[in-house]
Design a protein around this motif. Structure first.
Motif, PDB file in Angstrom:
ATOM      1  N   ASP A 144       7.960   0.531   2.459  1.00 38.13           N
ATOM      2  CA  ASP A 144       8.668   0.017   3.631  1.00 38.13           C
ATOM      3  C   ASP A 144       8.518  -1.492   3.777  1.00 38.13           C
ATOM      4  N   SER A 145       7.412  -2.047   3.267  1.00 34.79           N
ATOM      5  CA  SER A 145       7.142  -3.469   3.473  1.00 34.79           C
ATOM      6  C   SER A 145       6.266  -4.013   2.346  1.00 34.79           C
ATOM      7  N   VAL A 146       6.192  -5.323   2.291  1.00 35.66           N
ATOM      8  CA  VAL A 146       5.293  -5.977   1.338  1.00 35.66           C
ATOM      9  C   VAL A 146       3.853  -5.592   1.644  1.00 35.66           C
ATOM     10  N   ASP A 147       3.505  -5.509   2.919  1.00 35.15           N
ATOM     11  CA  ASP A 147       2.144  -5.116   3.283  1.00 35.15           C
ATOM     12  C   ASP A 147       1.796  -3.730   2.746  1.00 35.15           C
ATOM     13  N   ASP A 148       2.749  -2.799   2.819  1.00 34.28           N
ATOM     14  CA  ASP A 148       2.511  -1.457   2.280  1.00 34.28           C
ATOM     15  C   ASP A 148       2.334  -1.502   0.765  1.00 34.28           C
ATOM     16  N   TYR A 149       3.122  -2.328   0.100  1.00 33.70           N
ATOM     17  CA  TYR A 149       2.953  -2.499  -1.349  1.00 33.70           C
ATOM     18  C   TYR A 149       1.557  -3.022  -1.673  1.00 33.70           C
ATOM     19  N   VAL A 150       1.075  -3.990  -0.904  1.00 31.54           N
ATOM     20  CA  VAL A 150      -0.241  -4.578  -1.149  1.00 31.54           C
ATOM     21  C   VAL A 150      -1.340  -3.526  -0.968  1.00 31.54           C
ATOM     22  N   VAL A 151      -1.172  -2.635   0.006  1.00 34.73           N
ATOM     23  CA  VAL A 151      -2.138  -1.538   0.171  1.00 34.73           C
ATOM     24  C   VAL A 151      -2.208  -0.723  -1.115  1.00 34.73           C
ATOM     25  N   TYR A 152      -1.049  -0.358  -1.662  1.00 36.73           N
ATOM     26  CA  TYR A 152      -0.984   0.383  -2.922  1.00 36.73           C
ATOM     27  C   TYR A 152      -1.597  -0.424  -4.066  1.00 36.73           C
ATOM     28  N   ARG A 153      -1.177  -1.661  -4.192  1.00 39.55           N
ATOM     29  CA  ARG A 153      -1.644  -2.519  -5.288  1.00 39.55           C
ATOM     30  C   ARG A 153      -3.160  -2.591  -5.335  1.00 39.55           C
ATOM     31  N   ASP A 154      -3.785  -2.676  -4.180  1.00 42.21           N
ATOM     32  CA  ASP A 154      -5.221  -2.885  -4.104  1.00 42.21           C
ATOM     33  C   ASP A 154      -6.017  -1.599  -3.846  1.00 42.21           C
ATOM     34  N   HIS A 155      -5.337  -0.478  -3.715  1.00 40.09           N
ATOM     35  CA  HIS A 155      -6.013   0.781  -3.388  1.00 40.09           C
ATOM     36  C   HIS A 155      -7.011   1.154  -4.493  1.00 40.09           C
ATOM     37  N   PRO A 156      -8.222   1.573  -4.132  1.00 37.99           N
ATOM     38  CA  PRO A 156      -9.241   1.884  -5.143  1.00 37.99           C
ATOM     39  C   PRO A 156      -8.812   2.958  -6.152  1.00 37.99           C
TER      40      PRO A 156
END
Length: 99
Positions: free
Chosen positions: A61-73
């Motif tokens: 939905d957003s860049v912030d959501d992508y960043v959560v995925y990108r950095d998710h352990p």
């Protein structure tokens, strides 16, 4: 909404079992990361010789959501433990959908 696309090329030493395990583990990510709206991955069909070996697409939905995925352990673990050891090259891009 945005789409994340990654094209991976494996080393010559990569095995089918390794790639199958990568696909299996990547397909577990949507259950662990609620920010993922859509997620697909798989082997290239081999119809064009210059293609990458494997592709991942994910919608957020957003860049912030992508960043959560990108950095998710859990995502980082798949990259660090499974992908990186057999990775020859990676290309990635994110772009807006519907615009």
């Amino acid at each position: 909404m945005l789409r994340h696309v990654v094209l991976l090329t494996w080393t010559d030493a990569a095995t089918g079992e390794q790639v199958a395990e990568i696909a299996r583990r990547l397909r577990e990510l949507p259950a662990a990361i609620p920010e993922i709206r859509s997620y697909h991955c798989g082997d290239d069909l081999g119809t064009n010789p210059a293609n990458a070996d494997f592709v991942v697409t994910a919608d957020f939905d957003s860049v912030d959501d992508y960043v959560v995925y990108r950095d998710h352990p859990q995502h980082r673990k798949v990259i660090d433990e499974l992908i990186s050891p057999i990775l020859a090259s990676r290309l990635g891009a994110q772009f807006p959908l519907g615009g």
